[in-house]
Scaffold this motif. Structure first.
Motif, PDB file in Angstrom:
ATOM      1  N   ASP A 156       0.897  -1.283   0.076  1.00 35.98           N
ATOM      2  CA  ASP A 156       0.022  -0.182  -0.124  1.00 35.98           C
ATOM      3  C   ASP A 156       0.813   1.196  -0.046  1.00 35.98           C
ATOM      4  N   LEU A 157       0.645   2.112  -0.830  1.00 36.36           N
ATOM      5  CA  LEU A 157       1.692   3.455  -1.220  1.00 36.36           C
ATOM      6  C   LEU A 157       0.586   4.800  -1.282  1.00 36.36           C
ATOM      7  N   GLU A 158       1.143   5.856  -0.729  1.00 33.33           N
ATOM      8  CA  GLU A 158       0.308   6.854  -0.839  1.00 33.33           C
ATOM      9  C   GLU A 158       1.205   8.110  -1.546  1.00 33.33           C
ATOM     10  N   GLN A 159       0.733   9.124  -2.231  1.00 27.16           N
ATOM     11  CA  GLN A 159       1.477  10.216  -2.628  1.00 27.16           C
ATOM     12  C   GLN A 159       0.596  11.581  -2.849  1.00 27.16           C
ATOM     13  N   ASN A 160       0.954  12.547  -2.292  1.00 27.61           N
ATOM     14  CA  ASN A 160       0.269  13.876  -2.286  1.00 27.61           C
ATOM     15  C   ASN A 160       0.808  14.443  -3.882  1.00 27.61           C
ATOM     16  N   LEU A 161      -0.197  14.395  -4.773  1.00 27.96           N
ATOM     17  CA  LEU A 161       0.168  14.884  -5.965  1.00 27.96           C
ATOM     18  C   LEU A 161       0.611  16.491  -5.909  1.00 27.96           C
ATOM     19  N   ALA A 162      -0.055  17.271  -5.294  1.00 29.37           N
ATOM     20  CA  ALA A 162       0.399  18.538  -5.289  1.00 29.37           C
ATOM     21  C   ALA A 162       1.677  18.839  -4.547  1.00 29.37           C
ATOM     22  N   ARG A 163       1.941  18.055  -3.437  1.00 30.39           N
ATOM     23  CA  ARG A 163       3.174  18.409  -2.657  1.00 30.39           C
ATOM     24  C   ARG A 163       4.325  17.684  -3.252  1.00 30.39           C
ATOM     25  N   ASP A 164       4.151  16.185  -3.905  1.00 31.05           N
ATOM     26  CA  ASP A 164       5.113  15.668  -4.372  1.00 31.05           C
ATOM     27  C   ASP A 164       5.399  15.621  -5.719  1.00 31.05           C
ATOM     28  N   VAL A 165       4.724  16.271  -6.601  1.00 28.34           N
ATOM     29  CA  VAL A 165       4.738  16.207  -7.931  1.00 28.34           C
ATOM     30  C   VAL A 165       4.581  17.839  -8.605  1.00 28.34           C
TER      31      VAL A 165
END
Length: 301
Positions: A156-165
């Motif tokens: 299970d993975l998670e990413q915040n598009l605004a903050r990380d991309v």
């Protein structure tokens, strides 16, 4: 309801011949499809024309066949699908999901970068082009929310598009469509249900899932195999001078690839060729056996 039949794919970029790292990714994708009784499709990701090497696509096809990796159906070439990508971009424009960007590479040189070394777009053109500038590229407007997904190998993975991309490009300043848009459109076009690929593309997945949602396209099931690195810890690639797959001793090379994927062949197959090794591996394939950590392939061909 019965689940959709398994359809997997291998999608190399013809920037040079396949090397050991690309063989590992191809073998994992191939075995996962065959073990599920599914189809395994091939797509040439020759979207970035300037980086493609003349004759590399044909070389890749010959290498796959020589190592027993036979695909189903016709080979798709991204360089012939600009109309499909343009239609997808038009759909994104119609719903206000993208905006024109005038920023140059030099203007973004000092912008912060994420853990993959990619520029985090600072939002310069998000609310309109600055005075006196013209549009060069198109970017997707991403929300400040966390995207969660399950990877069959990585968990299970998670990413915040605004903050990380940040708002990412879907059409480049040179007029070429970006990988993120093309891969989403092509996976849907080919009916891909499962994607097995290298972990260097792991953090592209949230972007692609977000685009799938915007375009109303299905999301495949993802699995990212560990990267094969050299003794210096660098991913095997053309840039790190990874040698092409050897033409001799293919059985030994394939056995090493299977061992890297957590499926070492038994001793009685020490002298087996690709067909016999792949038959054994297909019968014994368990994606849960694939290791999480990168493998330093000091003995890689």
């Amino acid at each position: 309801m019965n689940p959709a039949p398994y359809v997997g794919r291998f999608a190399p970029s013809p920037t040079g011949p396949l090397h050991f790292g690309s063989l590992v990714a191809a073998v994992a994708s191939f075995l996962d499809a065959r073990a599920a009784g599914g189809r395994w499709l091939l797509r040439m990701e020759d979207l970035d024309r300037p980086r493609c090497e003349p004759g590399a696509a044909d070389t890749i096809l010959r290498q796959l066949e020589a190592y027993g990796l036979h695909w189903d159906g016709a080979v798709i070439q991204q360089s012939q699908r600009d109309d499909a990508y343009a239609a997808a971009l038009d759909a994104l424009k119609a719903r206000g999901a993208v905006y024109p960007c005038a920023c140059t590479r030099s203007q973004l040189a000092q912008a912060p970068r994420n853990r993959e070394g990619e520029i985090l777009y600072p939002g310069t053109c998000r609310n309109g082009l600055p005075p006196g500038t013209i549009a060069r590229a198109w970017r997707v407007r991403v929300p400040d929310v966390s995207a969660r997904f399950h990877d069959r190998i990585q968990g299970d993975l998670e990413q915040n598009l605004a903050r990380d991309v940040g708002d990412f490009i879907v059409k480049r300043a040179d007029g070429l469509f970006a990988y993120q848009l093309a891969v989403v459109v092509d996976d849907a076009f080919q009916g891909i249900t499962h994607v097995v690929r290298g972990a260097d593309l792991l953090w592209n997945t949230p972007r692609q899932i977000y685009l799938q949602g915007l375009l109303g396209l299905p999301t495949p099931v993802y699995a990212h195999v560990p990267l094969i690195t050299n003794a210096a810890g660098q991913k095997l690639s053309k840039q790190t001078l990874a040698p092409a797959l050897p033409e001799a001793g293919r059985g030994a090379v394939l056995a090493l690839a299977l061992a890297v994927l957590g499926h070492p062949p038994p001793p009685e197959l020490n002298d087996a060729g690709p067909a016999e090794l792949l038959a054994w591996a297909g019968a014994h394939w368990r994606i849960g056996n694939v290791p999480l950590r990168p493998v330093i392939a000091n003995t890689a061909p």
